[in-house]
Structure formats: C-alpha cells, structure tokens
Design an enzyme around this catalytic site. Structure first.
Site, PDB file in Angstrom:
ATOM      1  N   PRO A 193      13.811  18.057  63.038  1.00 33.80           N
ATOM      2  CA  PRO A 193      15.085  17.556  63.565  1.00 33.80           C
ATOM      3  C   PRO A 193      14.898  16.214  64.268  1.00 33.80           C
ATOM      4  O   PRO A 193      13.881  16.011  64.932  1.00 33.80           O
ATOM      5  CB  PRO A 193      15.513  18.623  64.573  1.00 33.80           C
ATOM      6  CG  PRO A 193      14.639  19.798  64.361  1.00 33.80           C
ATOM      7  CD  PRO A 193      13.437  19.356  63.594  1.00 33.80           C
ATOM      8  N   GLY A 248      15.151  13.251  66.879  1.00 37.91           N
ATOM      9  CA  GLY A 248      15.364  13.021  68.316  1.00 37.91           C
ATOM     10  C   GLY A 248      15.387  14.280  69.147  1.00 37.91           C
ATOM     11  O   GLY A 248      15.998  14.318  70.205  1.00 37.91           O
ATOM     12  N   ALA A 249      14.728  15.346  68.672  1.00 39.55           N
ATOM     13  CA  ALA A 249      14.840  16.636  69.355  1.00 39.55           C
ATOM     14  C   ALA A 249      13.558  17.016  70.085  1.00 39.55           C
ATOM     15  O   ALA A 249      13.390  18.151  70.498  1.00 39.55           O
ATOM     16  CB  ALA A 249      15.221  17.716  68.345  1.00 39.55           C
ATOM     17  N   GLY A 250      12.628  16.070  70.227  1.00 36.20           N
ATOM     18  CA  GLY A 250      11.393  16.349  70.962  1.00 36.20           C
ATOM     19  C   GLY A 250      10.269  16.847  70.076  1.00 36.20           C
ATOM     20  O   GLY A 250       9.226  17.269  70.571  1.00 36.20           O
ATOM     21  N   LEU A 251      10.476  16.789  68.749  1.00 31.88           N
ATOM     22  CA  LEU A 251       9.422  17.268  67.844  1.00 31.88           C
ATOM     23  C   LEU A 251       8.729  16.114  67.117  1.00 31.88           C
ATOM     24  O   LEU A 251       8.042  16.326  66.116  1.00 31.88           O
ATOM     25  CB  LEU A 251       9.996  18.273  66.828  1.00 31.88           C
ATOM     26  CG  LEU A 251      10.620  19.546  67.405  1.00 31.88           C
ATOM     27  CD1 LEU A 251      11.044  20.489  66.277  1.00 31.88           C
ATOM     28  CD2 LEU A 251       9.650  20.280  68.329  1.00 31.88           C
ATOM     29  N   SER A 301       9.852  13.385  65.365  1.00 32.74           N
ATOM     30  CA  SER A 301      10.294  13.005  64.013  1.00 32.74           C
ATOM     31  C   SER A 301       9.996  11.538  63.713  1.00 32.74           C
ATOM     32  O   SER A 301       9.487  11.209  62.638  1.00 32.74           O
ATOM     33  CB  SER A 301      11.784  13.281  63.850  1.00 32.74           C
ATOM     34  OG  SER A 301      12.505  12.585  64.856  1.00 32.74           O
ATOM     35  N   SER A 302      10.283  10.645  64.663  1.00 31.34           N
ATOM     36  CA  SER A 302      10.101   9.226  64.348  1.00 31.34           C
ATOM     37  C   SER A 302       8.620   8.909  64.173  1.00 31.34           C
ATOM     38  O   SER A 302       8.242   8.183  63.244  1.00 31.34           O
ATOM     39  CB  SER A 302      10.725   8.342  65.429  1.00 31.34           C
ATOM     40  OG  SER A 302      10.168   8.644  66.689  1.00 31.34           O
ATOM     41  N   ALA A 359       6.294  10.900  63.050  1.00 35.78           N
ATOM     42  CA  ALA A 359       5.842  11.434  61.763  1.00 35.78           C
ATOM     43  C   ALA A 359       6.289  10.520  60.618  1.00 35.78           C
ATOM     44  O   ALA A 359       5.521  10.244  59.686  1.00 35.78           O
ATOM     45  CB  ALA A 359       6.375  12.849  61.565  1.00 35.78           C
ATOM     46  N   ASP A 382       2.663  10.874  70.611  1.00 35.36           N
ATOM     47  CA  ASP A 382       3.289  11.358  69.363  1.00 35.36           C
ATOM     48  C   ASP A 382       2.560  10.852  68.128  1.00 35.36           C
ATOM     49  O   ASP A 382       2.303  11.591  67.182  1.00 35.36           O
ATOM     50  CB  ASP A 382       4.727  10.833  69.255  1.00 35.36           C
ATOM     51  CG  ASP A 382       5.689  11.588  70.128  1.00 35.36           C
ATOM     52  OD1 ASP A 382       5.260  12.113  71.162  1.00 35.36           O
ATOM     53  OD2 ASP A 382       6.881  11.636  69.772  1.00 35.36           O
TER      54      ASP A 382
END
Ligand code: PMV
Length: 328
Positions: free
Chosen positions: A112, A114-117, A119-120, A122, A164
C-alpha cells in the site's frame, strides 16, 4: 526488457528517532514492488503503474513541464510518484555512465502507498536495479541502497533516513544509525501481523511536526533519545529471539511515538485491538498519521480481531524475507 523486484518493510523499532541519528531496526517483508524497464528508441519516459492501491493510474510523461498527466488521483501524489521514478532513472543513467536514454516502465506493487510499509523505497530500489541492468550494468545491493537513498532524500526535501532504502535493497532485518547501515540477526519466523486502515500519512508533514515538537520541548528530544535506548535493547532481544521482550518493547515504542504526536485514532484502535487479542506487542510502523500497524502474534487471534476493528480495512500476516532487491 528487465524486471526487478524489491521488498517493503516494517519498522520493528526506531522510526522518526532515526531522522535525528538514533538507531532504527526495519525488517523486510515479503510484500514486493516489481518494476519492468524496457529501453526505448527515443529519450522519453513512459510510466504505467496499475496497482499502487490508488485506483490505478497510467502516466505518459516526457519530462516536459507542460505534460500534465490526465489521471484520476491527486496531482501531488502523481508528481511525487513520478519524481521517485524520474530520479531513480537518473541514478541508473549515472551509474551506467549513459548520457540519456528513454524507457518504458511498468510498476506493480503489493505494498500500500504511503502506509508505512516502504512502498516508495521498494519502487525506487527495483527501478534502479532494473534500469541499470537494462543498460548492461549490474550494481551491488549496497550501491543500489545508496543511490536509492539519494533519490528519497531529494524527493523528501532532505528528510529521509537510509532505513527504508537499505532494508529494501538488502532484505532481512537491518540496523541503521546515521550513515552507518548493516544487516543484523533476527528470528526468521517472527509472527508478524499487519493492520491497514486504508489511508496514509504525509511523511514530510509528520517529520516536520516531530521536528517542531523537538525544538519546542525538551521532553520531545528526550523522547527521541529514549527511543534510541529502546532500539538498542530491541536489538539484544532480537539477537536472543525473545519474542515476548520484542513485543513489550514494541508497545513502549508505540507509546513514545504517540507522545510525539504521530499516532491516529485508527492506528490506536488497531494497536489496542491487537493487544486485547493477546499479541506480544503492537505499534504503528513508519511515519504514522494513518496507514499500518505491526503486531506480533503466532496465533490467528490478532488477525481475526483486526478484521472486526473499526477503522481497519485489511489485516494480513507478513513473512519476513531475506531476499532484498533481485532480478525476476
Ligand atoms: O512511512 P515510511 O515508511 O516512509 O517511514 C518513514 C520513517 C521516518 O523515520 C518517519 C522517516 C525516515 O525517512 O526515516
């Protein structure tokens, strides 16, 4: 045509404090972004991203300021997404020592936005890997991490840590403290459950909010160094495989993040639902303000409880992955 994938991540400990030089421990999860890159005969960049938990968007972009994409999502989100991809391509051109080249890029992601996982991170990591390979150059994961960090730092106006991007490039659990990054041991079977409220927080604003608090109150700068102490204890608990202690420290870390003003009603609801269901511990992950929580629970209780928690849109189990960026 070259496809690479890179994992998302959760923060076990240390987000926000990492921006001020404290250590943080993110850990890669088997939710991945896959980026396919094909060199074009001209120098245009065309990006399609169908699955970024927006409603799906395709952007035609040739780098011209006039080329406003016709899409059904907020312009700012598209521009941010395009900046990440454009800067990642510039890093790839630089790494491969190629002056200019055009690419057809397609992005698919399980993570998802911008949900703290992560994404950007990756997407940036996978884009740099795929584009350099497409140009005939293979970079080490460390170099991809470094270049991806510079992309994030530029797009996020100098407010990104290396956490990240290093985690996504290397996989596994990592430790980041300032510019020093390394892989650490963590139990490979951590029973990770994620709750997602369907929303996202604005990382830049949240980081700025913590900075303001830190400038105004000594308690806030003390809270940030306390998070640093907690992370060091967390590392010991991870090395010992002490899941109960890891959970306890995650609970405290969430409390400290709340004190810094980055929790939200839905994140707090999900954290409490997980604790009530018997999780070893639960905390928000990433910038906060909305998005995801991470809990540790080897049983199905937390996942079930989250599915019935107001404000939780999706609950799922996530496996830790040792596989960082890789060609698909
Ligand atoms: O929400 P995410 O996954 O972008 O994580 C942000 C983590 C912060 O510590 C708040 C900022 C950073 O760059 O480390």
């Amino acid at each position: 045509m070259t496809t690479s994938s890179a994992p998302g991540k959760i923060y076990l400990f240390g987000e926000h404090a990492v921006v001020y030089g404290e250590p943080a421990v993110p850990c890669a999860i088997e939710q991945r972004a896959r980026v396919t890159v094909e060199q074009r005969s001209d120098t245009a960049l065309r990006v399609s991203a169908d699955d970024l938990t927006l409603d799906g968007f395709t952007v035609e972009y040739d780098g011209a300021a006039t080329g406003v994409p016709d899409v059904d999502v907020p312009q700012a989100l598209v521009e941010a997404a395009m900046s990440y991809v454009q800067d990642a391509i510039n890093q790839a051109l630089d790494a491969a020592d190629v002056e200019d080249a055009g690419f057809e890029i397609s992005i698919e992601s399980d993570i998802p936005l911008g949900a703290g996982l992560g994404s950007s991170a990756a997407v940036v990591v996978a884009t740099i890997d795929a584009a350099t390979r497409e140009l005939g150059t293979v970079l080490s994961a460390e170099e991809i991490a470094d270049r991806a960090y510079h992309v994030e730092n530029t797009v996020q106006n100098g407010e990104a840590s290396r956490a990240d991007t290093f985690c996504s490039a290397m996989g596994g659990a990592v430790r980041v403290e300032g510019d020093s990054c390394g892989c650490i041991n963590a139990p490979s079977d951590l029973p990770i459950v994620i709750g997602y409220d369907g929303g996202s927080g604005d990382t830049g604003k949240l980081v700025a909010g913590v900075r303001d608090l830190r400038n105004e109150y000594t308690f806030a700068s003390d809270t940030i160094s306390t998070i640093g102490d907690l992370v060091r204890r967390g590392e010991t608990a991870l090395a010992e495989g002490d899941t109960e202690r890891i959970g306890e420290l995650m609970n405290i870390n969430h409390g400290l993040l709340s004190a810094l003003g980055v929790s939200s009603r839905s994140l707090a609801n999900m954290v409490w639902a997980a604790r009530d269901a018997g999780a070893h511990g639960a905390k928000l992950t990433g910038a906060g303000g909305g998005g995801c929580i991470v809990a540790l629970d080897p049983t199905d209780e937390t996942e079930t409880a989250l599915q019935y928690t107001p404000g939780c849109e999706r609950a799922f189990r996530a496996e830790l992955t040792e596989t960082g960026v890789t060609q698909v």
